[in-house]
Each structure stands twice: as C-alpha cells, then as structure tokens.
Motif scaffolding. Structure first.
Motif, PDB file in Angstrom:
ATOM      1  N   GLN A  29      62.196  54.279 -50.261  1.00  0.00           N
ATOM      2  CA  GLN A  29      60.863  54.455 -50.461  1.00  0.00           C
ATOM      3  C   GLN A  29      60.201  54.844 -49.431  1.00  0.00           C
ATOM      4  OE1 GLN A  29      59.874  54.942 -53.627  1.00  0.00           O
ATOM      5  NE2 GLN A  29      61.795  54.545 -54.766  1.00  0.00           N
ATOM      6  N   ASN A  32      58.865  58.363 -49.788  1.00  0.00           N
ATOM      7  CA  ASN A  32      58.332  58.781 -51.027  1.00  0.00           C
ATOM      8  C   ASN A  32      56.886  59.048 -51.081  1.00  0.00           C
ATOM      9  OD1 ASN A  32      57.657  59.286 -53.653  1.00  0.00           O
ATOM     10  ND2 ASN A  32      58.663  57.365 -54.383  1.00  0.00           N
ATOM     11  N   ALA A  35      54.903  57.162 -53.644  1.00  0.00           N
ATOM     12  CA  ALA A  35      55.411  55.534 -53.905  1.00  0.00           C
ATOM     13  C   ALA A  35      53.996  54.937 -54.053  1.00  0.00           C
ATOM     14  CB  ALA A  35      55.882  55.031 -52.541  1.00  0.00           C
ATOM     15  N   SER A 117      60.113  59.694 -59.216  1.00  0.00           N
ATOM     16  CA  SER A 117      58.838  60.022 -59.163  1.00  0.00           C
ATOM     17  C   SER A 117      58.581  61.473 -59.323  1.00  0.00           C
ATOM     18  CB  SER A 117      58.276  59.338 -57.873  1.00  0.00           C
ATOM     19  OG  SER A 117      58.413  58.235 -57.488  1.00  0.00           O
ATOM     20  N   PHE A 148      60.373  63.267 -56.449  1.00  0.00           N
ATOM     21  CA  PHE A 148      61.066  62.393 -55.515  1.00  0.00           C
ATOM     22  C   PHE A 148      62.050  61.400 -55.955  1.00  0.00           C
ATOM     23  CE2 PHE A 148      62.255  59.090 -52.213  1.00  0.00           C
ATOM     24  CZ  PHE A 148      62.205  59.814 -50.865  1.00  0.00           C
ATOM     25  N   ALA A 150      64.856  58.659 -55.711  1.00  0.00           N
ATOM     26  CA  ALA A 150      65.417  57.495 -54.930  1.00  0.00           C
ATOM     27  C   ALA A 150      66.473  56.764 -55.655  1.00  0.00           C
ATOM     28  CB  ALA A 150      64.234  56.730 -54.056  1.00  0.00           C
ATOM     29  N   GLN A 156      68.155  60.586 -50.493  1.00  0.00           N
ATOM     30  CA  GLN A 156      67.040  60.762 -51.404  1.00  0.00           C
ATOM     31  C   GLN A 156      66.794  62.217 -51.175  1.00  0.00           C
ATOM     32  OE1 GLN A 156      66.397  57.795 -48.854  1.00  0.00           O
ATOM     33  NE2 GLN A 156      68.021  56.881 -50.311  1.00  0.00           N
TER      34      GLN A 156
END
Length: 261
Positions: A29, A32, A35, A117, A148, A150, A156
């Motif tokens: 993360q 990200n 996030a 995300s 994104f 993950a 990722q």
C-alpha cells in the motif's frame, strides 16, 4: 516437545506470520495514491537532457494528500506544488521559483475488493508561479482518474490519468490543453524492497507535443511506529518525444510518508 512448548511455538509462529503479513501489506500500500492514509511526499525530477535546450532542469514537488468523508462518500484531496528550475533562453541561464499549484479531488468508489482502489473527480491548476517562465499564467480545470490494484502482495499496478484545459488567465500566453497518463508497476522483493516503474506520458493538444519516457528503479519501505517511509530512485529515459521541453533522460527520486488518519 510438550504441550506448553507446542503452544508457545504456535503463538510465536502466529505472531511472526502476522508481522510478515503486516509488513507485506505496508509495502503493497506504500505506493497507493488512494490509500486511506494522510500522505506527504517530497519528490524530485532531475532532468539531465531536455529537448530544445542544452541546459539541465529540475522539478521538486511537495505533495499532500488527505482522505475525507462527504456525506456517505469517501474522497481524497491531493495538493501539489512544484519548485522549478528551468533554462532561461534570453539570458542563457536558469530561473528558479515556484510553479503552478494543482489540486484534485477523487471520489473513491467501492470496488467490492478492499485491495483495489478506484477514484475519479475534478482538478484545478492555479497560476501560482513566482516567475512568468516557470508557469502557464493560466487557470486550468479538468478531470482525474486513478486505479490501484494491491490484490497481490508481490505485484501491484495501476494508473493515474488526467486532462485539463485553461479557462482564464493571461491572454498573451498559450492556452493549456494537456493530458497525462502515469502507469504504476511495483514488484515486491521482500523486506520492504521493491522494483518500480512510474513514468508520466504526456500529450499537448495545443501543439502536438508529447513525451513517452520509460523507467526502472528501486525503492525501500520502512515502517517506524505508525509512519510508513518510502524511499525510491528511478532513472527514466524517453522512447518517443516531440516538441521542446520534453525530458530526454531524467532521474526521479523521492521520499513518501504515510500517516494514520
């Protein structure tokens, strides 16, 4: 091994597995952009060769991201402000100062998978440059879209796509009509170390200028208490470009910080 020792071994292995899982989650993360954490990034592009000039250039970015709730929707606000050092053709030297500030707000859509995300929303760029040559002298607005994924602790990926067009500002300056696409690729090597590629491809609809760099770098994620530190360096080279001001090669490096909300 007796029952007591077996129980202690299970507890130890469970604790170790939890620590490894937490570390893998932090690393996955750490890059990200959506996030659910407050973030402060310091990122730098050293441009060693730029089309249309024999001078080097530099862009140092300060970026702040803050998740927030509006009604029942989750949003993310990100503000970016560059400190630019660009060649100054009339004098043959360089000019250094603040560039144009960019703000975007992304509505975070529930994908049904907490590891994925996805967001989109409006953006605006304000003519905050301290010197005319370091900014567009235009107000611009447009849209951003971010993904994104993950889902894998090892690999990722995602992207940030944006477009903006000027709507006000100095009439003697060229209009802004630009699009950018930044793919994200991250391969975790273990221990918080990862390989990365996150170039920005751009296209200028006003003059058909474009730049398509590729990059390969390395990063390290370290968690101290509740703060995630993400150090990285990524050399990038152009595989296609047209028009002045496009980096032929550059070095992208930075420190990204994530804090709990």
């Amino acid at each position: 091994m007796n029952l007591r020792h077996s129980a202690l071994a299970v507890l130890f292995l469970g604790s170790a597995f939890s620590s490894f899982a937490d570390a893998a989650s932090d690393s996955a993360q750490a890059n990200n952009p959506l996030a659910n954490m407050t973030a402060f990034n310091m990122q730098n592009y050293y441009i060693g060769n730029m089309s249309g000039s024999d001078k080097t250039a530099n862009q140092f970015w300060l970026r702040y991201a803050q998740p927030f709730t509006l009604g029942e929707s989750q949003w993310l606000l990100r503000a970016s402000l560059p400190l630019n050092t660009y060649p100054s053709p009339p004098t043959g030297g360089r000019q250094t100062g603040l560039g144009d500030m960019n703000l975007f707000t992304a509505w975070l859509i529930d994908t049904g998978n907490p590891a994925v995300s996805f967001g989109f929303g409006p953006q605006i760029t304000a003519p905050t440059a301290s010197k005319n040559a370091l900014g567009s002298e235009k107000w611009s607005a447009g849209l951003v879209n971010v993904l994104f994924d993950a889902s894998s602790p090892t690999f990722q990926y995602g992207y940030l796509a944006s477009w903006q067009h000027s709507f006000a500002g100095e009439s003697n300056r060229s209009d802004v009509n630009v699009a950018a696409f930044q793919p994200f690729l991250f391969l975790q090597l273990g221990g918080g170390t990862y390989l990365r590629s996150a170039p920005i491809w751009n296209y200028n609809f006003q003059n058909d200028g474009y730049g398509v760099p590729l990059g390969l770098g390395i990063g390290q994620v370290i968690k101290s208490k509740n703060t995630v530190y993400n150090f990285f360096i990524e050399p990038q080279g152009s595989v296609a470009d047209n028009g002045p001001g496009q980096p032929r090669w550059q070095i992208f490096a930075g420190l990204n910080l994530q804090f709990p909300n």
